[in-house]
Design a protein around this motif. Sequence first.
Motif, mmCIF file in Angstrom:
data_model
loop_
_atom_site.group_PDB
_atom_site.id
_atom_site.type_symbol
_atom_site.label_atom_id
_atom_site.label_comp_id
_atom_site.label_asym_id
_atom_site.label_seq_id
_atom_site.Cartn_x
_atom_site.Cartn_y
_atom_site.Cartn_z
ATOM 1 N N PHE A 254 24.059 17.448 21.862
ATOM 2 C CA PHE A 254 24.384 16.111 21.365
ATOM 3 C C PHE A 254 23.287 15.112 21.745
ATOM 4 O O PHE A 254 22.808 14.336 20.910
ATOM 5 C CB PHE A 254 25.735 15.664 21.926
ATOM 6 N N VAL A 255 22.878 15.136 23.013
ATOM 7 C CA VAL A 255 21.845 14.214 23.486
ATOM 8 C C VAL A 255 20.494 14.549 22.866
ATOM 9 O O VAL A 255 19.771 13.667 22.375
ATOM 10 C CB VAL A 255 21.756 14.248 25.031
ATOM 11 N N ALA A 256 20.157 15.845 22.874
ATOM 12 C CA ALA A 256 18.852 16.268 22.353
ATOM 13 C C ALA A 256 18.715 15.953 20.868
ATOM 14 O O ALA A 256 17.636 15.525 20.413
ATOM 15 C CB ALA A 256 18.665 17.764 22.598
ATOM 16 N N TRP A 301 25.782 4.421 21.265
ATOM 17 C CA TRP A 301 24.830 5.196 22.056
ATOM 18 C C TRP A 301 23.430 4.690 21.711
ATOM 19 O O TRP A 301 22.982 4.795 20.579
ATOM 20 C CB TRP A 301 24.940 6.684 21.733
ATOM 21 N N LEU A 302 22.745 4.112 22.706
ATOM 22 C CA LEU A 302 21.421 3.543 22.494
ATOM 23 C C LEU A 302 20.454 4.071 23.570
ATOM 24 O O LEU A 302 20.878 4.611 24.593
ATOM 25 C CB LEU A 302 21.474 2.014 22.553
ATOM 26 N N PHE A 357 16.696 6.819 29.164
ATOM 27 C CA PHE A 357 18.154 6.906 29.248
ATOM 28 C C PHE A 357 18.771 6.869 27.853
ATOM 29 O O PHE A 357 18.308 6.118 26.985
ATOM 30 C CB PHE A 357 18.722 5.748 30.063
ATOM 31 N N MET A 358 19.798 7.680 27.649
ATOM 32 C CA MET A 358 20.669 7.485 26.502
ATOM 33 C C MET A 358 21.960 6.910 27.062
ATOM 34 O O MET A 358 22.657 7.555 27.862
ATOM 35 C CB MET A 358 20.941 8.782 25.737
ATOM 36 N N ALA A 359 22.264 5.679 26.685
ATOM 37 C CA ALA A 359 23.296 4.900 27.365
ATOM 38 C C ALA A 359 24.413 4.483 26.418
ATOM 39 O O ALA A 359 24.213 4.303 25.214
ATOM 40 C CB ALA A 359 22.672 3.660 27.993
ATOM 41 N N ARG A 360 25.582 4.327 27.014
ATOM 42 C CA ARG A 360 26.691 3.663 26.320
ATOM 43 C C ARG A 360 26.466 2.156 26.429
ATOM 44 O O ARG A 360 26.265 1.632 27.538
ATOM 45 C CB ARG A 360 28.026 4.016 26.980
ATOM 46 N N ILE A 403 16.935 11.569 30.106
ATOM 47 C CA ILE A 403 16.128 12.550 29.397
ATOM 48 C C ILE A 403 14.729 12.562 29.998
ATOM 49 O O ILE A 403 14.058 11.524 30.050
ATOM 50 C CB ILE A 403 16.046 12.221 27.890
ATOM 51 N N VAL A 404 14.306 13.714 30.483
ATOM 52 C CA VAL A 404 12.949 13.900 31.001
ATOM 53 C C VAL A 404 12.166 14.679 29.958
ATOM 54 O O VAL A 404 12.597 15.755 29.532
ATOM 55 C CB VAL A 404 12.955 14.657 32.351
#
Length: 406
Positions: A254-256, A301-302, A357-360, A403-404
Motif C-alpha cells: 500500500f505504501v510502496a 494520506w500525504l 514520511f507518508m502521513a495521515r 520510507i527510506v
Amino acid sequence: MAEAIEENAIHCENCNTQVSFDDWSQHSRECVYGEKSPIQESDRNIMNESNTSGIPCEYCNAEISVNDWQSHLRQCIDEHGKRIEKLKDGIHDDSIIELIPCEYCDKQINIHDLEYHSRQCANTTKRDSNHIKNNENVSMDALIPCEYCGDQVNIEDWSWHTEQCQEAEKQRIENRIRQNALISNDILIPCEICKESFPFQDFEAHQTECQRKQAASFSAGAVGIFPLPDYWDQSSLHNLSRYILQPNTEEYKFVADNFHKTLPSNQIVQIERIQNRRWYRQYDAHKDDFIERYGTSTEQWLFHGCKSQSVDAIISDCFNRSHAVRCAAGQGIYFATHASTSLSYTQPDSNNLRHMFMARVLVGQTTAGSQSTRVCPPGFDTTGGGTMFVTYHDAQAYGEYLIVFR
C-alpha cells in the motif's frame, strides 16, 4: 528544617510559622498571594479578559503586559525555585518520598519533583498567553485519559502530563527496589495494582506489565477514547516503537504503490511503521473534532520529505512547525499529494539514502496562504490546496510510515 519535615510540617518563610503538609497549599496562597489561587485566577483572566492590557502572573499575581510577561515569568520561576530548594533542605535521600500539595493545582507531589511539576503548571498558562498574543484560535476542550493514572487531561497538556506520570512510576519502582534490595528472593512483594504477590526478582517486570494493562483498561472503559489501530503490534511496553514492514505484506505494498505512482524509478530500501501512542492519540483527538465539525473525515494520506538528520526528532516529538523553511504558502508543515513533490525537501545521508514520511493529515477546509501566514485564517484548517497542504497544528498530522529510499 529537617525537624519540621520529620514532624510533617513546613516552615513558612513569609509568616515564620510551622504549617502541616496538608494545609500548605491553602496557607501558601493566603499568606503569600492572598485568597485567590494564582493559577486559576490567571487562567480565568487570560481566557476571559484577553483584551486587557495586562496578564496576571500565576506566581505573584501582578498584572504584566503581554510583551513583558515571559521575562517576568522567568524571574518569578527562579524565585519559586529557590523557595522549593529551601523546602528540600533536610531531605537528601531521594528514596524518601515526602508528598506536598502543589500550591497551584493542589495535587500531592513528591518534594523532589515539586519544582519540575510547578514549572509544568506554569507552562500551561504560558502557552495560553502565547495563543492570545499570536491571535491563535486553538480548541482547548479535547480530553484524553493519561495512560498511567487514568485522569482526563486536556490534549494540549497530555504529553507533559503522561511524561511526568511515567517518570513518577519509574521512580516509585526504583524506590521499591532499593528498599527491598536486601530482601531474600523467598519473600513475596505485593503488587500495588493487582494486589498479587511476586518474588523480588520478578517484581519489577510484573509491575511494568501490570501498569500497561491498567492503562489499557482506562482507555477501554472511558467514553470517547481513541483506540490504537488494530494492525499495530501492541505488545511493546514502550510509548514509541518502530517496525520494519515485510515487502510481501499488503501494508508494505500500500505504501510502496503510493510512493511509486510519481517516483517509479526510485528504489525503496525499507518502510517502517511508526507507533508513537501519544502522538497518535493526540492526532486522533483532532480527527474526532474534525468529524464532529464537518460530519465526515477529511483525512488524507500525504507525503512529507525532510532532512535525514531530522527523522528521529520527528518520530519522537511529531512534526514541529517551528522548524519550517520555504514558507511560500505559510509558516507551517508542508505535505504533498505526490511523493515527487516532497522529493525536493529531502537530503541524502552519508549512505546516499533519503527519507520521506507518508502521513495521515487532517486537511479540513483549505484556503490560500502566503509567506506572512503564521496561523490558519479563521474558519480554515490548512492553506495551499491542490497538491500541497500546509498545517498549523503539530498534531494535525501523524507520520505513520517512514520510507527510506535511493
